[in-house]
Write a protein that holds these residues in place. Sequence first.
Motif, PDB file in Angstrom:
ATOM      1  N   GLU A  78       0.827  -1.214   0.000  1.00  0.00           N
ATOM      2  CA  GLU A  78       0.000   0.000   0.000  1.00  0.00           C
ATOM      3  C   GLU A  78       0.859   1.261   0.000  1.00  0.00           C
ATOM      4  O   GLU A  78       0.501   2.256  -0.631  1.00  0.00           O
ATOM      5  CB  GLU A  78      -0.960  -0.018   1.180  1.00  0.00           C
ATOM      6  CG  GLU A  78      -2.057  -1.043   1.000  1.00  0.00           C
ATOM      7  CD  GLU A  78      -3.072  -1.069   2.126  1.00  0.00           C
ATOM      8  OE1 GLU A  78      -2.826  -0.440   3.185  1.00  0.00           O
ATOM      9  OE2 GLU A  78      -4.116  -1.716   1.941  1.00  0.00           O
ATOM     10  N   THR A  79       1.998   1.219   0.662  1.00  0.00           N
ATOM     11  CA  THR A  79       2.919   2.347   0.626  1.00  0.00           C
ATOM     12  C   THR A  79       3.423   2.560  -0.796  1.00  0.00           C
ATOM     13  O   THR A  79       3.499   3.694  -1.276  1.00  0.00           O
ATOM     14  CB  THR A  79       4.107   2.114   1.583  1.00  0.00           C
ATOM     15  OG1 THR A  79       3.607   1.953   2.910  1.00  0.00           O
ATOM     16  CG2 THR A  79       5.098   3.266   1.536  1.00  0.00           C
ATOM     17  N   CYS A  81       1.838   1.778  -3.517  1.00  0.00           N
ATOM     18  CA  CYS A  81       0.712   2.328  -4.293  1.00  0.00           C
ATOM     19  C   CYS A  81       0.567   3.828  -4.073  1.00  0.00           C
ATOM     20  O   CYS A  81       0.298   4.577  -5.016  1.00  0.00           O
ATOM     21  CB  CYS A  81      -0.595   1.630  -3.912  1.00  0.00           C
ATOM     22  SG  CYS A  81      -0.710  -0.075  -4.440  1.00  0.00           S
ATOM     23  N   ARG A  82       0.734   4.271  -2.833  1.00  0.00           N
ATOM     24  CA  ARG A  82       0.622   5.706  -2.530  1.00  0.00           C
ATOM     25  C   ARG A  82       1.737   6.506  -3.185  1.00  0.00           C
ATOM     26  O   ARG A  82       1.535   7.667  -3.557  1.00  0.00           O
ATOM     27  CB  ARG A  82       0.659   5.928  -1.022  1.00  0.00           C
ATOM     28  CG  ARG A  82      -0.602   5.539  -0.317  1.00  0.00           C
ATOM     29  CD  ARG A  82      -0.562   5.882   1.174  1.00  0.00           C
ATOM     30  NE  ARG A  82      -1.663   5.251   1.856  1.00  0.00           N
ATOM     31  CZ  ARG A  82      -1.612   4.071   2.455  1.00  0.00           C
ATOM     32  NH1 ARG A  82      -0.477   3.393   2.488  1.00  0.00           N
ATOM     33  NH2 ARG A  82      -2.685   3.560   3.032  1.00  0.00           N
ATOM     34  N   ARG A  83       2.902   5.918  -3.334  1.00  0.00           N
ATOM     35  CA  ARG A  83       4.059   6.615  -3.911  1.00  0.00           C
ATOM     36  C   ARG A  83       3.991   6.722  -5.430  1.00  0.00           C
ATOM     37  O   ARG A  83       4.613   7.609  -6.003  1.00  0.00           O
ATOM     38  CB  ARG A  83       5.351   5.892  -3.525  1.00  0.00           C
ATOM     39  CG  ARG A  83       5.708   6.061  -2.099  1.00  0.00           C
ATOM     40  CD  ARG A  83       6.991   5.350  -1.785  1.00  0.00           C
ATOM     41  NE  ARG A  83       7.346   5.542  -0.385  1.00  0.00           N
ATOM     42  CZ  ARG A  83       8.208   4.806   0.255  1.00  0.00           C
ATOM     43  NH1 ARG A  83       8.824   3.810  -0.357  1.00  0.00           N
ATOM     44  NH2 ARG A  83       8.475   5.043   1.515  1.00  0.00           N
ATOM     45  N   GLU A  85       2.490   7.800  -8.694  1.00  0.00           N
ATOM     46  CA  GLU A  85       1.509   8.804  -9.120  1.00  0.00           C
ATOM     47  C   GLU A  85       0.617   8.322 -10.253  1.00  0.00           C
ATOM     48  O   GLU A  85      -0.380   8.973 -10.564  1.00  0.00           O
ATOM     49  CB  GLU A  85       2.204  10.111  -9.503  1.00  0.00           C
ATOM     50  CG  GLU A  85       3.230   9.975 -10.591  1.00  0.00           C
ATOM     51  CD  GLU A  85       4.060  11.243 -10.772  1.00  0.00           C
ATOM     52  OE1 GLU A  85       4.389  11.544 -11.929  1.00  0.00           O
ATOM     53  OE2 GLU A  85       4.370  11.904  -9.774  1.00  0.00           O
ATOM     54  N   ARG A  89      -6.248   5.468  -7.359  1.00  0.00           N
ATOM     55  CA  ARG A  89      -6.976   4.878  -6.232  1.00  0.00           C
ATOM     56  C   ARG A  89      -6.629   3.395  -6.160  1.00  0.00           C
ATOM     57  O   ARG A  89      -6.373   2.754  -7.167  1.00  0.00           O
ATOM     58  CB  ARG A  89      -8.473   5.052  -6.413  1.00  0.00           C
ATOM     59  CG  ARG A  89      -9.325   4.636  -5.255  1.00  0.00           C
ATOM     60  CD  ARG A  89      -9.258   5.561  -4.041  1.00  0.00           C
ATOM     61  NE  ARG A  89     -10.222   6.647  -4.151  1.00  0.00           N
ATOM     62  CZ  ARG A  89      -9.899   7.937  -4.059  1.00  0.00           C
ATOM     63  NH1 ARG A  89      -8.666   8.309  -3.869  1.00  0.00           N
ATOM     64  NH2 ARG A  89     -10.810   8.868  -4.134  1.00  0.00           N
ATOM     65  N   SER A  91      -7.554  -0.275  -3.522  1.00  0.00           N
ATOM     66  CA  SER A  91      -8.280  -0.822  -2.384  1.00  0.00           C
ATOM     67  C   SER A  91      -7.833  -2.263  -2.174  1.00  0.00           C
ATOM     68  O   SER A  91      -7.821  -3.056  -3.123  1.00  0.00           O
ATOM     69  CB  SER A  91      -9.787  -0.756  -2.635  1.00  0.00           C
ATOM     70  OG  SER A  91     -10.488  -1.110  -1.482  1.00  0.00           O
TER      71      SER A  91
END
Length: 121
Positions: A78-79, A81-83, A85, A89, A91
């Motif tokens: 998940e980290t 995925c957040r990084r 760009e 989104r 889930s």
Amino acid sequence: MELKNYEIILIFTPILSNDQIEEAVHKFKSFLQEKKVMIVHEDKIGLKKLAYPIQHKSTGFYHVFEFKATPDTIQTLETECRRDERVIRFSTFALDKHGVEYNEKKRKDASKKESQKEVVS
């Protein structure tokens, strides 16, 4: 640690080319393989309309991974995925035995439909 069943839905920005999307999917697949995750199923859903705009975009490229992993792997995934760009989104779901059975049944039904199409053609 015990392996649990998970599913992650990634939604990529629609401004990417097909090559860029394939590259992004390959990045996440490689990441999962590096973490010794067992990928059960991968589904390229494609371009879909979003239920509501995200970052002023009304569509996104959907990609789903079903896999078995340890819980600590999920946090690093998940980290990542957040990084990235390119991901607008994501889930992640922990699947219980009913979710796993449902996904297996769904895949079997889809393969039956595909084989019936081939016979008709």
